[in-house]
Enzyme design. Sequence first.
Site, short mmCIF file in Angstrom:
data_model
loop_
_atom_site.label_atom_id
_atom_site.label_comp_id
_atom_site.label_asym_id
_atom_site.label_seq_id
_atom_site.Cartn_x
_atom_site.Cartn_y
_atom_site.Cartn_z
N ASP A 156 -45.19 -22.89 30.33
CA ASP A 156 -43.70 -23.27 30.04
C ASP A 156 -43.30 -23.22 28.73
OD1 ASP A 156 -44.24 -25.69 32.65
OD2 ASP A 156 -43.55 -23.74 32.75
N TYR A 161 -57.40 -26.48 30.22
CA TYR A 161 -56.33 -26.73 29.33
C TYR A 161 -56.77 -27.78 28.50
CZ TYR A 161 -52.57 -24.07 31.92
OH TYR A 161 -51.93 -23.07 32.66
#
Length: 1585
Positions: A1236, A1314
């Site tokens: 994002d 992540y």
Amino acid sequence: MVSLFEQYETETQKTEDYSDDVNLYRTNFLGASLNPVDNEDIFKSQKIQINIQEKKIDHFEQCSGQIAILFRPNVIRLLNSEQKTDETLEYPDVINKFFLDKSGKHLLVSTEKNELYYYSKFTKKIKSISKLKGNLITAVGWNRNSTDKTTDSIIVGTSKGLLYELIINSNNEGLLSVFGEFYCKQIYNLNSDHSIQSIEIISLRKENNYSGPSVENIYDVFVATSKRLYEFIGSDAKSFNTSSGSSASTLVSSLSTTPIFTSIFSYYETKTPSELANYHEMPGDLGYSQLQIRDNNKTRKKTLAWMAGAGVLIFELDPFGLAKFSAANFHNETMKRLISESNHVIINYPSGREDKHDEMGQNSPIGISLTEFHLAVFYRSQVKIMCLLNQEIVLNQKLDAKEIGGRIKGVWRDSVSSHIGCFTPRCIIKYVPIKESRKIWKIYLKKNEFELAKQFCRDNPGNLNIVLTKQAENLFDNKKYIESAVVYAQSQHSFEEICLKYLELGNFYALRTFLTHKLDTLDIEKEITQTTIVIAYIIEIFLNQLSDLIQERHFDAFDSLQKEFHKFLDYKKVKDCLKESKKAIYRIFANHGNTTDMVFFAEVMKDYPQIILHYIQEGNYRKALEALAKENDRETFYKYSPLFFEILPKEIVDVWIKNSDLKPAKLLPALASCSLNEDQCWDPYKPTLNRPKLSETVTVSAATLKRAVGEAMRYLEYCVNKLKSEEQAVHNNLLILYIRYHPEELLEYVRSRKDDKEIFFDELMIARLCTERSNKWLSEACVYLYTRMRWYEEAVDLALNVNVDLARDVANSVQMDFDDNIYSDELKKILWLRIARHVIEKENDVNKAMNFLQDLNETIAIEDVLPYFPEFVTIDQFKDAIRTSLATYTDKINSLKENIDQAANSAQLIRREIQSIRQKSCSVNTNDTCAKCKYRLMTRRFYVFPCRHKFHSDCLHKLSLPYLIPSKQKRIEEIQKLLHDIQTVPANTGLSGALSHFTKSKANQIQSYSNEEIWSLKSELDDLLANECPWCGEKILRSIDEPFIDPLDYESVFNKMENKIESSEKSEESQGSLGQEEVKNGSANSNNRPRYKPKKTKNHVNRTQNSELIDLTTLSYDDLLIEAERLQKHCFQLKNLLNKATQLNSRVAQSSDMNGVYVNKKKKKKSRDNREFDHSKFNRRHVLLKFAYLGWNYQGYILQEGIYNTVENLLFDALIRTKLIENRETSNYHRCGRTDKGVSAFSQVISIDFRSNCASGRGVTVNPNSTVTNEDINNEINFIKLLNGALPPDIRAICWAPVDNEYSSRFDCIERVYRYYFPKGDLDIDLMRDAGKRLCGEKDYRNFCKMDVSNGVVTFFRRIDGIKLIILDKEPSEYSTVELIVEGSSFLWHQIRCIVAVLFLVGQKKEEPSIIDKLLDIEQCPCKPQYSMSSESPLVLFDCQYENIDWVYNRIEIEKVIKHLQDQWLTPQIQATVVRRMIDSLHQTLDEKTINQQNISDKTVGSNHRTIVQPYSLLQGKSQSHDYIKFADRPKSLSLEHRVDHFVKKRRLDAEVYEKINEANNLAQSLNIYKPNNAQIESQNAENT
């Protein structure tokens, strides 16, 4: 209701702890510690008090949590602690005894009237078994294969010694409804006066998961009377004898379970018990006996205990040992008795007589209980527990009858949970083992059974060390030195003491064995020094042994030991440890003079410089060169290349060519010998000359010089032609060699370099060297160089000495090199005159000169060359040339006259037009308005243009100013300010009052302006502003191609649009959840009122259906509002389309200078031609491309409509500009993941088809039109270099890998990682780790993400493999950075940021870690609580993992990427350090005691209060509130089902989506995940509404 399991502990007596004589401190084991549990009793008694009122317990049993209690005469009470049930069963007769099966689901009750009743938890009914009426049932052997509805085959025994097989089926639809009876058949008669006391059944295969060659299930049945223990063994029947007409056969055929024991006992039917040898008899008779069998989960063996008159018989049965026999072998003579004299042990009863006045028989045991290692013997008032291994008593407890409600009446044992205990008429007692096996190791240790002892102390390093030490000492004493060395290495015994033992013994082989095995136990990361010492010691021992063997001439043993030594040196742990200690090991080899093994060690360690130096010292240059070819350190190449080029020029050049990543410029010193003259060379055959040393200047022999020159030229040509080297030094050296040895090659080289981009050498230097040597080829090459440097006159002069045609070519090239025709014509004339003069004077050929004049009549004329002809040449030869020259001059004169006349006519027309414009005028009405602001024109000063556009002066200023250059804009501001000051200062006013803000000099200067000067300023202002109309003038026409939105304002405009879209989405969601009640009641706050939305009228409907224009004046107010809203949306769509078309333009991409958008400031080079790139001439290769980017300045990774500032858009822009792909549609593109806005990535991976230089290889697709022939992947296009040259600085390509054409970066990724970074602050990291562990596994994460239902995402099951929190600083503080690592296969939208937000709340102790379990429990929490996500900037996609991928890295490009990242890191790091020092300084100020408290209002200053850094700013949304709201009290979002129904009704989703939800619910059941409760969801949705 009963009060279950009210516990209290009673401890009456303890036995002395048995210990051994092993000294703990002899082991030097620092990790040993004293466990307080070791000093406690192994068994503790717990009294379970049950509310039985005034009743007395007559019998008690517990199985699988089910408790059965008999109260005389006929009441049985059933309790279940797990299900919290309590049942009371009342029977018609006096109960003699009851039997509860091992699962607690079936109950058999025997009465004194010889009746047998059956009760099942399934039917909840009491049934009488009529076929056994008249028999007093005294024992039941239960089958472990029973289910809820059937007991399977069981065996019951009577008081008369009869055995019956019984099958009870409690299924109402089966046996009971058809026959009305149970299956029951007598299978054996013991013919004994003693009643059967106990029966146990063992299934030897099915219960132990045996998978052998036979298919039969083997059963072993034990039947005990008061004196004998019978054993019956056999296999189940494959077929049952069901003769026609028999009721038994009819019954069996309808049963779901086949009888088992009838066929087993058929073998024993014809024999009486006295004839059988399958029983064991013990002396003495208690009048009763007891059987117990216990399963050992570790060994899968079964332990049988039989309590008889003389003691307890203990027998261990191995099911796997028995299962290897077939059914036929169980009845031979060797298998008749499994319990023989050699495989069992009899334990005598410990004396139970504590009171001489006890009644007769009170000292006899009433029962036994068997645990894993202990046997409990129960007397009437005493309990004794002994160890089975050494018969030592570990608990001797005398019970007070008053405290326990009487004497012990019976014993109970739960075979499933292995709980043991006894019961009295008033209470139940349970004996709980506390680490029962904690002292077993000591017993085995005393018996020298070390392997068994080690099994029971694996979890205690101290005890394990004791066992290992004693085992090693035992082996050492028995002179098993090698075995003892292996065990010593596993222990923590003193290292020095062990080494001294073997040194004193002189057994170096055992010592080496100990050190080798000790090496395996050392941790190289934590114990690097100890590991290095051990390895060095082992090497020393090896070298000593090798030296001894070679001296003793034991060559075979020497070879064997040397192989073992080499294997040790090649051990990975040895190589990893000795990376930094190689020099010390080399000294050890040098002390022993062992060069062979030293070279092997260097090869293993890949220390090629050491190998090279060794072989050079020995004079073996070819071996040294082989070692150099394996070296990866390029500095080693540069160091030794001069020496090898001197000795082996061809071989070293071959090595250079194979290592294409070498820098040619650093290898040029090795070619220095090629620059020598022959008189400087040395002759290797003259003994008077000594060979130069390596450090001296290297010279070569004349014989070697010629060979070396050829090899040097070969390598330099490889660098120039294959490697495409652009280094000037490389090209210069090659050309120097050409000049000296091959001048014809120089000419060919210079001719081939036609473009300035291909010139990488020093032209001036090469030209100078060419002129120093007189050679035809060098002179011609020098002409080309002069021409390239635009030294045309020198080039022509030199060319005339070579060839006149060459001079003519030089003269013809002038026109192509100059854009200025005047200059080129003059220069060309000069050059041709020189050529003509040379032809006339040197060659003395008049006819040839006249031919020149005819060919160049436009450049030179006859009059230009006349001075060069001889004086005695006749004029007849020039007559035609003179006539032609005169005619040419006449034509030029006439052309000039025509041009003068045309200019005069044009000037006259311009004068007339200017005069007409001066007389032109226009009229202005009082109602005219300004074209910009639409106010009346005459309200203030205005301008009127010939195009009839009218503007106020200030409006014109705003419109015209953006199109003026900065200098004119500045001049306009100066004039306006000056005119304003002139109007402010009146001419006849002094310097007081209103003029006080002016200085005296400035005011005098302003008053000095005359009216003419003021009028001149106004005229200048008019000329600047009103030069042309701002709406239809030339300037606005020139800016027609500029975007509507200024690139500098693009970011702010885009953010406004994005916020508007988000707000509209939120308002749409909130409108979907609004109820009718809120709309009716309204709201006190006007901001919360719904916007007025007019109703659609009939006119509006007609307008939308008919595309024709209508008159807006005919519409009502409501219709006008609807029309305005429609037009506004339409304009917004048009702007998006224009923005997309404009921003994708390359001009916007290169000229934009806004924050976050890549600005390409490189000037465009002029293209040589306009040819398009032909991709059909190249092959394609399917590759994985790994790249990193800092996403803080980008709008995400994915290409979005109308948004240019995304990573994917810039990536494809670079791919297309570098011609690696033709377009996105044909590139076979896949991406691993999407990030994002603001999220960065270190390992983003895409799969794509690139243009390739290879004709074959993995992933290569051959194009039929391709001309590529290369097959070496090392010559592939440098994709990384090309991309990084076209990408922005914060997007960097890292590496690539060839893959198969069907390989996908998205679907073939096995794991994504992540990482999230945040300051520690006051967060409790341990709580966050606990919460993170609860998130791991495959779960439904709908409450930890943003549900994207509109796009069809209705399943939220994902798998998280691990969550770790690591504090990066060695000394943690509140400023320490914490790294959160999340590993999984795939993730949902905003899943990571939602998880981080919840973990922050747990770390702040605002929520408990159990909140994770509640949010994952969809049944408990079907709707997501409303909470803010964490910030996106600390989130990084750090790794994407694949299998069987070989990444291709370029060292130079990686270094460039590191440099780019260092540049990105430098400034923020300095800024962070500055801010941190300011904070520390402020803290220091607060902590000083000398601070003046009276001058500071804050009472906390000077105290111990310290402000701690908080990570709360990483949470989006509002600031932290003082009154925190728990998740349970927060408002909830809509559930998944509610959202799906909403979009299905709107037809944005198909009804098939419900099938996906059902599949997800089935998956939840299979994973033991709670299924959503529809009633709870509906109530939650109603509450949300």
